[in-house]
Design a protein around this motif. Structure first.
Motif, PDB file in Angstrom:
ATOM      1  N   ILE A 311     -11.184  13.558   5.657  1.00  0.00           N
ATOM      2  CA  ILE A 311     -11.184  14.230   6.960  1.00  0.00           C
ATOM      3  C   ILE A 311      -9.768  14.711   7.292  1.00  0.00           C
ATOM      4  CG2 ILE A 311     -13.167  12.907   7.797  1.00  0.00           C
ATOM      5  CD1 ILE A 311     -11.211  11.268   9.512  1.00  0.00           C
ATOM      6  N   PRO A 312      -9.633  15.826   8.025  1.00  0.00           N
ATOM      7  CA  PRO A 312      -8.307  16.325   8.394  1.00  0.00           C
ATOM      8  C   PRO A 312      -7.681  15.477   9.484  1.00  0.00           C
ATOM      9  CG  PRO A 312      -9.995  17.687   9.397  1.00  0.00           C
ATOM     10  CD  PRO A 312     -10.720  16.703   8.512  1.00  0.00           C
ATOM     11  N   VAL A 313      -6.362  15.614   9.617  1.00  0.00           N
ATOM     12  CA  VAL A 313      -5.587  14.798  10.559  1.00  0.00           C
ATOM     13  C   VAL A 313      -4.831  15.706  11.520  1.00  0.00           C
ATOM     14  CG1 VAL A 313      -3.757  13.085  10.803  1.00  0.00           C
ATOM     15  CG2 VAL A 313      -5.326  12.972   8.848  1.00  0.00           C
ATOM     16  N   VAL A 314      -4.963  15.439  12.811  1.00  0.00           N
ATOM     17  CA  VAL A 314      -4.153  16.090  13.837  1.00  0.00           C
ATOM     18  C   VAL A 314      -3.142  15.042  14.307  1.00  0.00           C
ATOM     19  CG1 VAL A 314      -4.120  17.187  16.111  1.00  0.00           C
ATOM     20  CG2 VAL A 314      -6.031  17.615  14.538  1.00  0.00           C
ATOM     21  N   ALA A 315      -1.863  15.293  14.050  1.00  0.00           N
ATOM     22  CA  ALA A 315      -0.853  14.263  14.287  1.00  0.00           C
ATOM     23  C   ALA A 315       0.386  14.851  14.942  1.00  0.00           C
ATOM     24  CB  ALA A 315      -0.464  13.600  12.963  1.00  0.00           C
ATOM     25  N   ALA A 316       1.174  13.960  15.542  1.00  0.00           N
ATOM     26  CA  ALA A 316       2.456  14.366  16.128  1.00  0.00           C
ATOM     27  C   ALA A 316       3.415  14.780  15.024  1.00  0.00           C
ATOM     28  CB  ALA A 316       3.051  13.213  16.926  1.00  0.00           C
ATOM     29  N   ARG A 317       4.216  15.783  15.319  1.00  0.00           N
ATOM     30  CA  ARG A 317       5.244  16.202  14.371  1.00  0.00           C
ATOM     31  C   ARG A 317       6.383  15.182  14.449  1.00  0.00           C
ATOM     32  NH1 ARG A 317       5.840  20.922  11.777  1.00  0.00           N
ATOM     33  NH2 ARG A 317       4.304  21.985  13.092  1.00  0.00           N
ATOM     34  N   ALA A 318       6.279  14.141  13.649  1.00  0.00           N
ATOM     35  CA  ALA A 318       7.240  13.044  13.636  1.00  0.00           C
ATOM     36  C   ALA A 318       7.357  12.537  12.209  1.00  0.00           C
ATOM     37  CB  ALA A 318       6.782  11.921  14.576  1.00  0.00           C
ATOM     38  N   SER A 319       8.440  11.803  11.923  1.00  0.00           N
ATOM     39  CA  SER A 319       8.753  11.430  10.537  1.00  0.00           C
ATOM     40  C   SER A 319       7.634  10.655   9.865  1.00  0.00           C
ATOM     41  CB  SER A 319      10.056  10.627  10.500  1.00  0.00           C
ATOM     42  OG  SER A 319       9.956   9.463  11.302  1.00  0.00           O
ATOM     43  N   GLY A 320       6.937   9.791  10.593  1.00  0.00           N
ATOM     44  CA  GLY A 320       5.885   9.001   9.989  1.00  0.00           C
ATOM     45  C   GLY A 320       4.632   9.789   9.671  1.00  0.00           C
ATOM     46  N   ASN A 321       4.534  11.006  10.185  1.00  0.00           N
ATOM     47  CA  ASN A 321       3.363  11.850   9.941  1.00  0.00           C
ATOM     48  C   ASN A 321       3.682  13.028   9.029  1.00  0.00           C
ATOM     49  OD1 ASN A 321       1.844  10.254  11.766  1.00  0.00           O
ATOM     50  ND2 ASN A 321       2.601  11.443  13.495  1.00  0.00           N
ATOM     51  N   GLU A 322       4.868  13.601   9.184  1.00  0.00           N
ATOM     52  CA  GLU A 322       5.228  14.782   8.406  1.00  0.00           C
ATOM     53  C   GLU A 322       5.281  14.494   6.914  1.00  0.00           C
ATOM     54  OE1 GLU A 322       8.002  17.644  11.031  1.00  0.00           O
ATOM     55  OE2 GLU A 322       8.813  15.617  10.789  1.00  0.00           O
ATOM     56  N   CYS A 323       5.498  13.240   6.537  1.00  0.00           N
ATOM     57  CA  CYS A 323       5.559  12.900   5.119  1.00  0.00           C
ATOM     58  C   CYS A 323       4.186  12.965   4.457  1.00  0.00           C
ATOM     59  CB  CYS A 323       6.155  11.502   4.929  1.00  0.00           C
ATOM     60  SG  CYS A 323       5.193  10.170   5.695  1.00  0.00           S
ATOM     61  N   LEU A 324       3.123  12.992   5.255  1.00  0.00           N
ATOM     62  CA  LEU A 324       1.769  12.964   4.704  1.00  0.00           C
ATOM     63  C   LEU A 324       0.957  14.199   5.050  1.00  0.00           C
ATOM     64  CD1 LEU A 324       0.861   9.244   5.497  1.00  0.00           C
ATOM     65  CD2 LEU A 324       1.221  10.222   3.239  1.00  0.00           C
TER      66      LEU A 324
END
Length: 392
Positions: A311-324
């Motif tokens: 499934i796709p992910v909608v996430a905050a643009r932050a270091s813990g998310n941008e890596c994935l």
């Protein structure tokens, strides 16, 4: 004359590892799950691991390794978490008798400060891993003014170690820019159990049991229900979707001290409570997208589990998310606090089944690279390098 035969290298000596954790198994979260996986891996390689951590009479799960209880006290207002006190003499003696080859610290608490000094007395390498952005928590509880002081204290803790492990290179840069770490860190990434988290777990029956129709897009939120996970943003984003008339259902998987507040903010949401094992995997696969607005993660484990579930992910643009999460490929990255941006991204997935299927498929392919044994094997190799070069 026959060619001389090179002797085979001697097998690597099993190590003794002393691990200090602020929360090893009394509450389940991504950080202690990673630590337990590391310990289980080390023991499969023949190492012996002794873990020093606060404990509970009702732990969330059985620990890997040998767990030794450390004196602690409950955090005011967050009684489910505990702070380890400094090491009493009996525990220092326990560490000395164990005779570790290396000491690993995973939380900057008083026990870890004591263990850092003890490592120097013993002449063994001491490393630390950063699992949580403690300095960002202050913003959520009205103490944002104290962040510079917190960063200074963290910087003092992480200075003078033989190695600091971070979850991604980008997160390491963030920590260096903040002055929290001052040397080039090593990367200890995270993996995902692809046998458990996969699209085959999708269950129409599970969705029906929650009252979700086949054609209703499910927005999933997974995690402990605490303010720093971005609960206010979740509630505001789905409220905007409702205002726009976009069909959707919000399914919340998890529990925690902010549940009552969250239920009031998102009255139409379905709350499943805490799930784990195959029940959690089924929930992921039965969602249509994951919403993760947290900016406090060092590595978004839930992002990776969602991607492995297709499934796709909608996430905050932050270091813990941008890596994935790759924006426009495996999901959408949104500026923290941009409610309109979150609603726009969710609306695209809610109204375009082909888009969410394509991004889910791309996320599934990307998740295949994250193998736990390879990732933890790199940590063990780094342990051995430090023992050989810095403290032979």
């Amino acid at each position: 004359m026959p060619e001389p035969v090179e002797p085979e290298p001697a097998p690597a000596r099993p190590l003794k590892v002393a691990l200090f954790s602020g929360n090893y198994n009394y509450v389940r979260d991504g950080a202690n799950q990673a630590l337990n996986r590391l310990v289980a891996f080390l023991e499969r390689q023949g190492c012996t691991v002794r873990v020093y951590s606060p404990t509970s009479d009702t732990p969330a799960f059985e620990p890997a390794g040998t767990l030794v209880s450390v004196p602690s006290f409950s955090i005011p207002g967050r009684g489910e978490y505990r702070v380890a006190l400094g090491l009493p003499e009996r525990l220092k003696r326990d560490v000395r008798e164990f005779g570790p080859d290396i000491i690993h610290l995973s939380a900057p608490d008083p026990a870890a400060h004591s263990a850092k000094r003890l490592a120097r007395q013993l002449g063994v390498p001491v490393v630390a891993s950063i699992h949580t952005r403690f300095e960002t928590y202050l913003e959520y509880y009205g103490f944002g003014f104290a962040r510079p002081l917190m960063e200074m204290m963290l910087g003092r803790f992480y200075t003078g170690l033989d190695e600091v492990f971070v979850t991604t290179a980008a997160f390491g840069e963030t920590m260096r820019d903040a002055g929290i770490i001052r040397t080039e860190p090593a990367v200890w990434s995270r993996g995902v159990d692809k046998g458990r988290f996969n699209p085959k777990r999708r269950s129409p029956e599970w969705r029906w049991s929650l009252g979700v129709g086949d054609a209703e897009p499910v927005i999933g939120f997974v995690g402990r229900l605490v303010l720093e996970k971005g609960l206010d943003t979740v509630a505001a984003a789905v409220a905007e979707l409702k205002r726009r008339g976009v069909p959707h259902r919000l399914v919340v998987v998890g529990d925690g001290p902010a549940r009552e507040r969250f239920e009031a903010l998102a009255p139409d949401a379905i709350f499943t409570g805490f799930l784990d094992g195959t029940n959690l995997a089924r929930a992921y696969a039965s969602m249509d997208m994951l919403l993760n607005p947290s900016t406090t993660e060092t590595f978004g484990n839930i992002n990776l589990e969602a991607m492995a579930s297709g499934i796709p992910v909608v996430a905050a643009r932050a270091s813990g998310n941008e890596c994935l999460v790759t924006d426009g490929d495996t999901g959408a990255l949104v500026t923290p606090g941009d409610i309109t941006g979150y609603a726009d991204a969710l609306q695209r997935y809610c109204t375009d089944p082909l888009l969410r299927a394509g991004h889910g498929k791309a996320g599934l392919a990307a998740a295949q690279a994250f193998d736990w044994d390879a990732i933890n094997g790199a940590v063990l190799s780094r342990y051995r390098d430090l023992i050989a070069t810095k403290h032979p």
